[in-house]
Design a protein around this motif. Structure first.
Motif, mmCIF file in Angstrom:
data_model
loop_
_atom_site.group_PDB
_atom_site.id
_atom_site.type_symbol
_atom_site.label_atom_id
_atom_site.label_comp_id
_atom_site.label_asym_id
_atom_site.label_seq_id
_atom_site.Cartn_x
_atom_site.Cartn_y
_atom_site.Cartn_z
ATOM 1 N N GLN A 100 132.073 0.789 -44.720
ATOM 2 C CA GLN A 100 133.010 1.370 -45.746
ATOM 3 C C GLN A 100 132.628 1.071 -47.036
ATOM 4 O O GLN A 100 133.415 -0.234 -46.793
ATOM 5 C CB GLN A 100 133.418 2.758 -45.330
ATOM 6 N N GLU A 111 133.886 2.432 -59.108
ATOM 7 C CA GLU A 111 134.075 3.503 -58.513
ATOM 8 C C GLU A 111 135.560 3.395 -57.759
ATOM 9 O O GLU A 111 135.397 2.051 -56.891
ATOM 10 C CB GLU A 111 132.923 4.123 -58.277
ATOM 11 N N ARG A 113 136.097 4.895 -53.874
ATOM 12 C CA ARG A 113 135.994 5.479 -52.815
ATOM 13 C C ARG A 113 137.409 6.381 -51.757
ATOM 14 O O ARG A 113 137.629 5.290 -51.122
ATOM 15 C CB ARG A 113 135.295 4.925 -52.490
ATOM 16 N N GLY A 116 133.991 7.341 -47.656
ATOM 17 C CA GLY A 116 132.875 7.169 -48.188
ATOM 18 C C GLY A 116 132.317 7.835 -48.895
ATOM 19 O O GLY A 116 130.768 7.865 -49.500
ATOM 20 N N SER A 117 132.822 8.556 -49.786
ATOM 21 C CA SER A 117 132.388 9.630 -51.216
ATOM 22 C C SER A 117 133.471 8.915 -52.326
ATOM 23 O O SER A 117 134.684 8.700 -51.951
ATOM 24 C CB SER A 117 132.401 10.434 -50.783
ATOM 25 N N THR A 118 132.389 8.931 -53.210
ATOM 26 C CA THR A 118 133.611 8.144 -54.674
ATOM 27 C C THR A 118 134.808 9.569 -55.447
ATOM 28 O O THR A 118 134.510 10.934 -55.312
ATOM 29 C CB THR A 118 132.180 8.321 -56.116
ATOM 30 N N LYS A 119 135.222 9.032 -55.212
ATOM 31 C CA LYS A 119 136.893 9.914 -55.538
ATOM 32 C C LYS A 119 137.204 9.862 -57.225
ATOM 33 O O LYS A 119 137.552 10.889 -58.013
ATOM 34 C CB LYS A 119 138.172 10.029 -54.860
ATOM 35 N N THR A 130 136.362 13.781 -58.388
ATOM 36 C CA THR A 130 135.980 14.737 -57.048
ATOM 37 C C THR A 130 137.179 14.509 -56.527
ATOM 38 O O THR A 130 137.444 13.905 -56.050
ATOM 39 C CB THR A 130 135.065 14.000 -57.061
#
Length: 142
Positions: A100, A111, A113, A116-119, A130
């Motif tokens: 990850q 970025e 994260r 697993g997703s960009t915050k 996000t």
């Protein structure tokens, strides 16, 4: 590779000088157990194993250190100048097994994260968040 000179047959044993000369030849073909100096490229196909608190050091004054203490791993720049980490496309900082990405650095964007997703990401005009942003205060200006 050094060659040891021996006497064929059942002649007299080697003299002390001959034994010393043979050991001198042997010593030119081996690395000392401590303090060896090499010139040229060193190839270690099986890796280089360092124990806890042993450091791989780089630079004339050991300015860069890479090591593991038994509790954590570290890359330290202890000399003058800055520590640069670079990549042609982007640079990732990941979890322990590199499955990850926790932070990704592009040329113009960063970025952060989680899961697993960009915050949080920087943009040319500010930041994108996000999810929920929690803060102690907020000042908005135009």
């Amino acid at each position: 590779m050094a060659t040891i000179v021996t006497r064929s047959g059942k002649g007299s044993p080697l003299t002390n000088n001959e034994v010393d000369a043979n050991f001198t030849n042997l010593n030119t073909d081996k690395a000392e157990l401590s303090g060896a100096t090499f010139t040229g490229e060193i190839t270690a196909n099986g890796g280089i194993a360092l124990g806890d608190n042993d450091k791989a050091t780089f630079g004339a004054g050991d300015d860069l250190e890479i090591f593991h203490t038994g509790s954590y791993s570290a890359i330290k720049d202890v000399g003058t100048g800055a520590l640069f980490i670079g990549g042609d496309n982007y640079v990732d900082i990941g979890n322990g097994n590199l499955s990850q990405t926790r932070a990704r650095f592009y040329d113009n964007t960063v970025e952060l994260r989680s899961g697993g997703s960009t915050k949080l990401a920087t943009t040319p005009t500010g930041i994108d968040v996000t999810g929920t942003a929690t803060m102690d205060g907020l000042t908005v200006s135009s």
